[in-house]
Design a protein around this motif. Structure first.
Motif, PDB file in Angstrom:
ATOM      1  N   TYR A  53     -12.250   3.783  -8.294  1.00 36.49           N
ATOM      2  CA  TYR A  53     -11.703   3.104  -7.002  1.00 36.49           C
ATOM      3  C   TYR A  53     -12.891   3.379  -6.015  1.00 36.49           C
ATOM      4  CZ  TYR A  53      -9.490   3.382  -2.457  1.00 36.49           C
ATOM      5  OH  TYR A  53      -9.295   3.168  -1.203  1.00 36.49           O
ATOM      6  N   SER A  54     -13.340   4.732  -5.918  1.00 31.46           N
ATOM      7  CA  SER A  54     -14.362   4.923  -4.774  1.00 31.46           C
ATOM      8  C   SER A  54     -15.637   4.019  -5.049  1.00 31.46           C
ATOM      9  CB  SER A  54     -14.853   6.310  -4.884  1.00 31.46           C
ATOM     10  OG  SER A  54     -13.637   7.183  -4.587  1.00 31.46           O
ATOM     11  N   LEU A  55     -16.055   3.969  -6.300  1.00 27.77           N
ATOM     12  CA  LEU A  55     -17.042   2.847  -6.524  1.00 27.77           C
ATOM     13  C   LEU A  55     -16.928   1.659  -6.153  1.00 27.77           C
ATOM     14  CD1 LEU A  55     -20.214   2.897  -7.759  1.00 27.77           C
ATOM     15  CD2 LEU A  55     -19.356   2.837  -9.981  1.00 27.77           C
ATOM     16  N   GLY A  56     -15.360   1.087  -6.470  1.00 29.01           N
ATOM     17  CA  GLY A  56     -15.247  -0.215  -6.047  1.00 29.01           C
ATOM     18  C   GLY A  56     -15.307  -0.498  -4.523  1.00 29.01           C
ATOM     19  N   VAL A  57     -14.904   0.840  -3.737  1.00 29.34           N
ATOM     20  CA  VAL A  57     -15.147   0.583  -2.300  1.00 29.34           C
ATOM     21  C   VAL A  57     -16.545   0.606  -1.901  1.00 29.34           C
ATOM     22  CG1 VAL A  57     -14.544   1.710  -0.167  1.00 29.34           C
ATOM     23  CG2 VAL A  57     -12.921   1.757  -1.880  1.00 29.34           C
ATOM     24  N   CYS A  58     -17.456   1.360  -2.527  1.00 31.30           N
ATOM     25  CA  CYS A  58     -19.015   1.198  -2.086  1.00 31.30           C
ATOM     26  C   CYS A  58     -19.462  -0.151  -2.379  1.00 31.30           C
ATOM     27  CB  CYS A  58     -19.645   2.080  -3.122  1.00 31.30           C
ATOM     28  SG  CYS A  58     -19.382   4.062  -2.632  1.00 31.30           S
ATOM     29  N   HIS A  59     -18.939  -1.011  -3.480  1.00 31.81           N
ATOM     30  CA  HIS A  59     -19.475  -2.242  -3.744  1.00 31.81           C
ATOM     31  C   HIS A  59     -18.923  -3.372  -2.693  1.00 31.81           C
ATOM     32  CE1 HIS A  59     -21.981  -1.964  -7.374  1.00 31.81           C
ATOM     33  NE2 HIS A  59     -21.069  -0.737  -7.829  1.00 31.81           N
ATOM     34  N   PHE A  60     -17.792  -3.052  -2.294  1.00 30.88           N
ATOM     35  CA  PHE A  60     -16.866  -4.097  -1.426  1.00 30.88           C
ATOM     36  C   PHE A  60     -17.712  -3.981  -0.111  1.00 30.88           C
ATOM     37  CE2 PHE A  60     -13.714  -5.400  -4.382  1.00 30.88           C
ATOM     38  CZ  PHE A  60     -13.372  -6.569  -3.704  1.00 30.88           C
ATOM     39  N   LYS A  61     -18.178  -2.761   0.264  1.00 31.72           N
ATOM     40  CA  LYS A  61     -18.729  -2.458   1.615  1.00 31.72           C
ATOM     41  C   LYS A  61     -20.396  -2.461   1.527  1.00 31.72           C
ATOM     42  CE  LYS A  61     -14.634   0.080   3.233  1.00 31.72           C
ATOM     43  NZ  LYS A  61     -14.251  -0.509   4.389  1.00 31.72           N
ATOM     44  N   GLU A  71     -18.393  -6.913  -8.467  1.00 26.22           N
ATOM     45  CA  GLU A  71     -18.517  -5.649  -8.905  1.00 26.22           C
ATOM     46  C   GLU A  71     -17.332  -4.476  -8.482  1.00 26.22           C
ATOM     47  OE1 GLU A  71     -20.442  -2.962 -11.857  1.00 26.22           O
ATOM     48  OE2 GLU A  71     -20.772  -5.061 -11.611  1.00 26.22           O
ATOM     49  N   GLY A  72     -16.968  -4.933  -7.343  1.00 31.49           N
ATOM     50  CA  GLY A  72     -16.185  -3.939  -6.779  1.00 31.49           C
ATOM     51  C   GLY A  72     -14.629  -4.158  -7.534  1.00 31.49           C
ATOM     52  N   MET A  73     -14.486  -5.392  -7.819  1.00 33.18           N
ATOM     53  CA  MET A  73     -13.037  -5.833  -8.290  1.00 33.18           C
ATOM     54  C   MET A  73     -13.216  -5.191  -9.952  1.00 33.18           C
ATOM     55  SD  MET A  73     -10.998  -8.026  -6.860  1.00 33.18           S
ATOM     56  CE  MET A  73     -10.210  -8.946  -8.434  1.00 33.18           C
ATOM     57  N   THR A  74     -14.400  -5.251 -10.626  1.00 25.44           N
ATOM     58  CA  THR A  74     -14.501  -4.662 -11.861  1.00 25.44           C
ATOM     59  C   THR A  74     -13.838  -3.208 -11.748  1.00 25.44           C
ATOM     60  OG1 THR A  74     -16.065  -5.986 -12.495  1.00 25.44           O
ATOM     61  CG2 THR A  74     -15.987  -4.061 -13.621  1.00 25.44           C
ATOM     62  N   TRP A  75     -14.302  -2.378 -10.863  1.00 28.50           N
ATOM     63  CA  TRP A  75     -14.148  -1.085 -10.698  1.00 28.50           C
ATOM     64  C   TRP A  75     -12.733  -0.749 -10.093  1.00 28.50           C
ATOM     65  CZ3 TRP A  75     -16.307   2.122 -13.621  1.00 28.50           C
ATOM     66  CH2 TRP A  75     -17.712   1.707 -14.113  1.00 28.50           C
ATOM     67  N   TYR A  76     -12.064  -1.747  -9.185  1.00 28.79           N
ATOM     68  CA  TYR A  76     -10.794  -1.597  -8.848  1.00 28.79           C
ATOM     69  C   TYR A  76      -9.736  -1.630  -9.917  1.00 28.79           C
ATOM     70  CZ  TYR A  76     -11.770  -1.869  -3.655  1.00 28.79           C
ATOM     71  OH  TYR A  76     -11.965  -1.848  -2.603  1.00 28.79           O
ATOM     72  N   ILE A  77     -10.137  -2.692 -10.870  1.00 27.37           N
ATOM     73  CA  ILE A  77      -9.125  -3.151 -11.900  1.00 27.37           C
ATOM     74  C   ILE A  77      -9.384  -1.841 -12.857  1.00 27.37           C
ATOM     75  CG2 ILE A  77      -9.046  -4.586 -14.154  1.00 27.37           C
ATOM     76  CD1 ILE A  77     -10.111  -6.775 -12.457  1.00 27.37           C
ATOM     77  N   LYS A  78     -10.419  -1.536 -13.315  1.00 23.31           N
ATOM     78  CA  LYS A  78     -10.504  -0.247 -14.112  1.00 23.31           C
ATOM     79  C   LYS A  78      -9.625   0.913 -13.650  1.00 23.31           C
ATOM     80  CE  LYS A  78     -14.973  -1.087 -16.210  1.00 23.31           C
ATOM     81  NZ  LYS A  78     -14.801  -1.098 -17.539  1.00 23.31           N
ATOM     82  N   ALA A  79      -9.514   1.139 -12.080  1.00 25.81           N
ATOM     83  CA  ALA A  79      -8.955   2.264 -11.484  1.00 25.81           C
ATOM     84  C   ALA A  79      -7.502   1.999 -11.612  1.00 25.81           C
ATOM     85  CB  ALA A  79      -9.458   2.707 -10.272  1.00 25.81           C
ATOM     86  N   ALA A  80      -7.113   0.614 -11.280  1.00 28.36           N
ATOM     87  CA  ALA A  80      -5.689   0.318 -11.125  1.00 28.36           C
ATOM     88  C   ALA A  80      -5.013   0.367 -12.496  1.00 28.36           C
ATOM     89  CB  ALA A  80      -5.606  -0.911 -10.550  1.00 28.36           C
ATOM     90  N   GLU A  81      -5.732  -0.102 -13.421  1.00 27.73           N
ATOM     91  CA  GLU A  81      -5.162   0.019 -14.575  1.00 27.73           C
ATOM     92  C   GLU A  81      -4.659   1.442 -15.158  1.00 27.73           C
ATOM     93  OE1 GLU A  81      -7.897  -2.201 -17.120  1.00 27.73           O
ATOM     94  OE2 GLU A  81      -6.849  -4.085 -16.597  1.00 27.73           O
ATOM     95  N   GLN A  82      -5.479   2.242 -14.521  1.00 25.00           N
ATOM     96  CA  GLN A  82      -5.094   3.781 -14.993  1.00 25.00           C
ATOM     97  C   GLN A  82      -4.129   4.281 -13.900  1.00 25.00           C
ATOM     98  OE1 GLN A  82      -8.356   6.557 -16.276  1.00 25.00           O
ATOM     99  NE2 GLN A  82      -9.411   4.947 -15.570  1.00 25.00           N
ATOM    100  N   GLY A  83      -3.733   3.528 -12.937  1.00 22.18           N
ATOM    101  CA  GLY A  83      -2.351   4.120 -12.147  1.00 22.18           C
ATOM    102  C   GLY A  83      -2.965   4.471 -10.973  1.00 22.18           C
ATOM    103  N   GLN A  84      -4.328   4.168 -10.381  1.00 23.51           N
ATOM    104  CA  GLN A  84      -4.741   4.752  -9.204  1.00 23.51           C
ATOM    105  C   GLN A  84      -4.419   3.795  -8.093  1.00 23.51           C
ATOM    106  OE1 GLN A  84      -6.684   4.286  -6.179  1.00 23.51           O
ATOM    107  NE2 GLN A  84      -6.979   6.418  -6.120  1.00 23.51           N
ATOM    108  N   VAL A  85      -3.260   4.472  -7.220  1.00 25.78           N
ATOM    109  CA  VAL A  85      -2.555   3.622  -6.232  1.00 25.78           C
ATOM    110  C   VAL A  85      -3.383   2.782  -5.179  1.00 25.78           C
ATOM    111  CG1 VAL A  85      -2.071   5.626  -4.926  1.00 25.78           C
ATOM    112  CG2 VAL A  85      -0.459   3.937  -4.818  1.00 25.78           C
ATOM    113  N   ASP A  86      -4.517   3.346  -4.850  1.00 23.71           N
ATOM    114  CA  ASP A  86      -5.177   2.671  -3.891  1.00 23.71           C
ATOM    115  C   ASP A  86      -6.136   1.512  -4.479  1.00 23.71           C
ATOM    116  OD1 ASP A  86      -4.683   4.982  -1.581  1.00 23.71           O
ATOM    117  OD2 ASP A  86      -5.965   6.056  -2.611  1.00 23.71           O
TER     118      ASP A  86
END
Length: 158
Positions: A53-61, A71-86
């Motif tokens: 998730y944090s790496l996704g934020v880094c890429h988005f910003k 690239e941010g979407m890629t990392w958000y998806i990986k985190a979200a699929e593991q249940g990371q709420v943010d």
């Protein structure tokens, strides 16, 4: 020199959580966002969902890495699929607004609802607001997306 001591202190463990914690430490020090992103990446590659998730934020910003919504979407998806709420909440925003992807209200609804199920109040509000704009077919599609996601997570856990 103090930064180096912190980095060396975490290196021997070489696990995702240690890498993530090092990234958090680097982020707080002046002019070390690049180093923080590097440590988040190490942890993310080991499956650490908050680092993903944090790496996704880094890429988005564009903090510590080149700005890249895809690239941010890629990392958000990986985190979200593991249940990371943010990450789930941010994916809802991305799909709702078309940031890094095409607008897809069914995907947005599914991710907002996943975050809402974990107690995220803003996600609950966004789920309701989006549902008021969606057709019944779009809501049904969102439910199917969510069901596939839930089944995938259950199978991975068991």
């Amino acid at each position: 020199a103090a930064r180096l001591i912190i980095v060396v202190a975490f290196r021997p463990r070489a696990d995702g959580n240690a890498y993530y914690q090092t990234g958090c430490t680097m982020r707080r020090a002046p002019l070390t966002f690049v180093e923080a992103a590097e440590w988040y990446q190490k942890a993310a590659l080991q499956g650490h969902r908050t680092a993903q998730y944090s790496l996704g934020v880094c890429h988005f910003k564009g903090v510590g890495v080149a700005e890249s919504y895809s690239e941010g979407m890629t990392w958000y998806i990986k985190a979200a699929e593991q249940g990371q709420v943010d990450a789930q909440f941010n994916l809802g925003l991305c799909y709702r607004d078309g940031d890094g992807t095409e607008i897809d209200w069914s995907q947005a609804h599914a991710w907002f609802e996943s975050a809402a199920d974990q107690g995220d109040k803003k996600a609950k509000e966004n789920t309701a607001a989006l549902a008021a704009l969606m057709t019944s077919a779009e809501i049904e599609q969102a439910n199917q997306i969510r069901e596939r996601f839930t089944n995938t997570r259950s199978n991975a856990a068991g």
